[in-house]
Design an enzyme around this catalytic site. Structure first.
Site, PDB file in Angstrom:
ATOM      1  N   SER A   1       4.735  -7.258  -1.494  1.00  0.00           N
ATOM      2  CA  SER A   1       4.408  -7.305  -0.073  1.00  0.00           C
ATOM      3  C   SER A   1       4.934  -8.596   0.518  1.00  0.00           C
ATOM      4  CB  SER A   1       2.893  -7.218   0.126  1.00  0.00           C
ATOM      5  OG  SER A   1       2.562  -7.203   1.488  1.00  0.00           O
ATOM      6  N   ALA A   2       5.676  -8.496   1.608  1.00  0.00           N
ATOM      7  CA  ALA A   2       6.329  -9.660   2.195  1.00  0.00           C
ATOM      8  C   ALA A   2       5.346 -10.725   2.653  1.00  0.00           C
ATOM      9  CB  ALA A   2       7.208  -9.220   3.372  1.00  0.00           C
ATOM     10  N   HIS A   3       4.232 -10.305   3.265  1.00  0.00           N
ATOM     11  CA  HIS A   3       3.358 -11.308   3.889  1.00  0.00           C
ATOM     12  C   HIS A   3       2.559 -12.116   2.877  1.00  0.00           C
ATOM     13  CE1 HIS A   3      -0.756  -9.365   3.774  1.00  0.00           C
ATOM     14  NE2 HIS A   3      -0.002  -8.303   3.520  1.00  0.00           N
TER      15      HIS A   3
ATOM     16  N   THR B   1      14.341   5.164   9.722  1.00  0.00           N
ATOM     17  CA  THR B   1      15.154   3.984  10.016  1.00  0.00           C
ATOM     18  C   THR B   1      14.462   2.732   9.512  1.00  0.00           C
ATOM     19  OG1 THR B   1      16.058   5.047  11.980  1.00  0.00           O
ATOM     20  CG2 THR B   1      16.238   2.649  11.859  1.00  0.00           C
TER      21      THR B   1
ATOM     22  N   GLN C   1       0.311 -10.267  -5.762  1.00  0.00           N
ATOM     23  CA  GLN C   1      -0.171 -11.643  -5.667  1.00  0.00           C
ATOM     24  C   GLN C   1       0.602 -12.605  -6.576  1.00  0.00           C
ATOM     25  OE1 GLN C   1      -2.207 -13.059  -3.655  1.00  0.00           O
ATOM     26  NE2 GLN C   1      -3.267 -11.366  -2.680  1.00  0.00           N
TER      27      GLN C   1
ATOM     28  N   THR D   1       0.833  -1.205   0.000  1.00  0.00           N
ATOM     29  CA  THR D   1       0.000   0.000   0.000  1.00  0.00           C
ATOM     30  C   THR D   1       0.868   1.255   0.000  1.00  0.00           C
ATOM     31  OG1 THR D   1      -1.832  -1.117   1.129  1.00  0.00           O
ATOM     32  CG2 THR D   1      -1.753   1.282   1.274  1.00  0.00           C
TER      33      THR D   1
ATOM     34  N   CYS E   1      -8.107  -6.163   2.275  1.00  0.00           N
ATOM     35  CA  CYS E   1      -8.217  -4.721   2.483  1.00  0.00           C
ATOM     36  C   CYS E   1      -9.661  -4.237   2.406  1.00  0.00           C
ATOM     37  CB  CYS E   1      -7.359  -3.977   1.456  1.00  0.00           C
ATOM     38  SG  CYS E   1      -5.589  -4.198   1.736  1.00  0.00           S
TER      39      CYS E   1
END
Length: 334
Positions: A150-152, A188, A130, A72, A277
């Site tokens: 997106s990592a997840h 950071t 995806q 996002t 989402c």
């Protein structure tokens, strides 16, 4: 919870053991990656290793990998200030930006239906969130200037993502300050999350090369045959189109999607009535409406998404539970 069956992999994939191990190791990196001392350099080395892992897994060697808090934020970074248009099938994050700022944005694989887009030869941004790890794609031949990740979705941690950019592409920074991430995203870095992202991307690419998703696709075929046998009125969205190997979106007109989700949840199965989402919103699927389905069908759709650890026994159990719930729905509606 041990007996529950998770069939909502498109919303988020369970954390991979490789990602967990990398994150645990990164927790011992005490330094700030912007510091020049040994501890800081050690933290930066973790980030740069992950950057290389993501670039290799995504076929983006030579591109810039800008780590963000997720797809996002990456979409916001890529689209800010640009006058672009889309197709109406985009993820909510991209769609919201398009409505605010202006077809130069393509979603490679739709999260709700799994249907794959026909990619133009050249365009600005590809939402490949995806698709990474499920399909043999490479950023360097996509034809896009940028791509979202997106990592997840890969079995990495939530809260880590990336904007992949062709080297030299100029974008205005949305977070300014310390100049991190090549001056494009200050603050950071999330060293622990980034470490998990890199490990997950590498493991996902191994799975793809090993043919894991071919097995998943066969399980989806078993699923859809079982659902079709249980209900001849059920419509399978995009069944004849090219799709992600793990995604099945189907609608039984008149049987609300959220009702099906709740019924299956009580039976021990996690599925979805749309993209994560959009969760909590009791309304028709915007994506299905854009595809031409009527309101009744759009409100009746659910998504079942499988993963590498899904088993045939789990699919058969789900079909039995869904079929029993469908029969009860028919009886009440009669």
């Amino acid at each position: 919870m041990a007996d529950r069956v998770y069939l909502d992999w498109n919303a988020t994939a369970p954390l991979r053991p490789e990602a967990r191990s990398a994150m645990v190791a990164a927790m011992d990196a005490v330094g700030n990656p912007s510091s020049v001392h040994a501890e800081g350099r050690a933290a930066m080395a973790i980030i740069e290793r992950a950057r290389a892992q993501v670039a290799e897994a995504f076929g983006a060697v030579g591109a810039d990998i800008v780590f963000t808090s997720g797809a996002t934020e990456a979409a916001g970074l890529a689209l800010a200030g640009r006058d672009l248009g889309g197709t109406g099938l985009e993820h909510d994050a991209v769609d919201a930006w398009l409505k605010r700022h202006g077809e130069d944005v393509v979603q490679f694989a739709n999260s709700e239906t799994g249907v794959l887009a026909q990619l133009p030869e050249a365009f600005w941004l590809c939402d490949a969130t995806q698709a990474w790890g499920k399909l043999p794609i490479a950023f360097n031949w996509l034809g896009a200037q940028g791509a979202l990740a997106s990592a997840h979705k890969l079995g990495g941690p939530k809260g880590a993502g990336a904007l992949v950019l062709k080297r030299g592409t100029e974008i205005p920074a949305q977070l300014i300050g310390g100049g991190q991430e090549m001056g494009r995203r200050a603050g950071t870095e999330n060293v622990i999350g980034i470490a998990g992202f890199g490990a997950a991307a590498e493991a996902a690419q191994r799975d793809l090369e090993a043919g894991v998703w071919d097995r998943v696709e066969k399980l989806r075929t078993i699923l859809e045959k079982g659902i079709a046998a249980a209900s001849d009125q059920t419509i399978f969205v995009g069944k004849d189109a090219k799709r992600l190997p793990n995604t099945s979106c189907f609608a039984t007109p008149g049987w609300k999607g959220e009702t099906q989700v709740m019924s299956m949840d009580l039976a021990g199965f996690a599925i979805s009535a749309g993209s994560a989402c959009s969760s909590g919103k009791v309304k028709e699927s915007r994506v299905l409406r854009a595809m031409g389905y009527d309101e009744l069908t759009a409100r009746s759709a659910v998504r079942v998404s499988l993963g590498p650890t899904t088993t045939q026994d789990e699919i058969e159990r789900f079909v039995d539970a869904w079929g029993a719930a469908c029969r009860k729905f028919r009886a009440r509606a009669a």
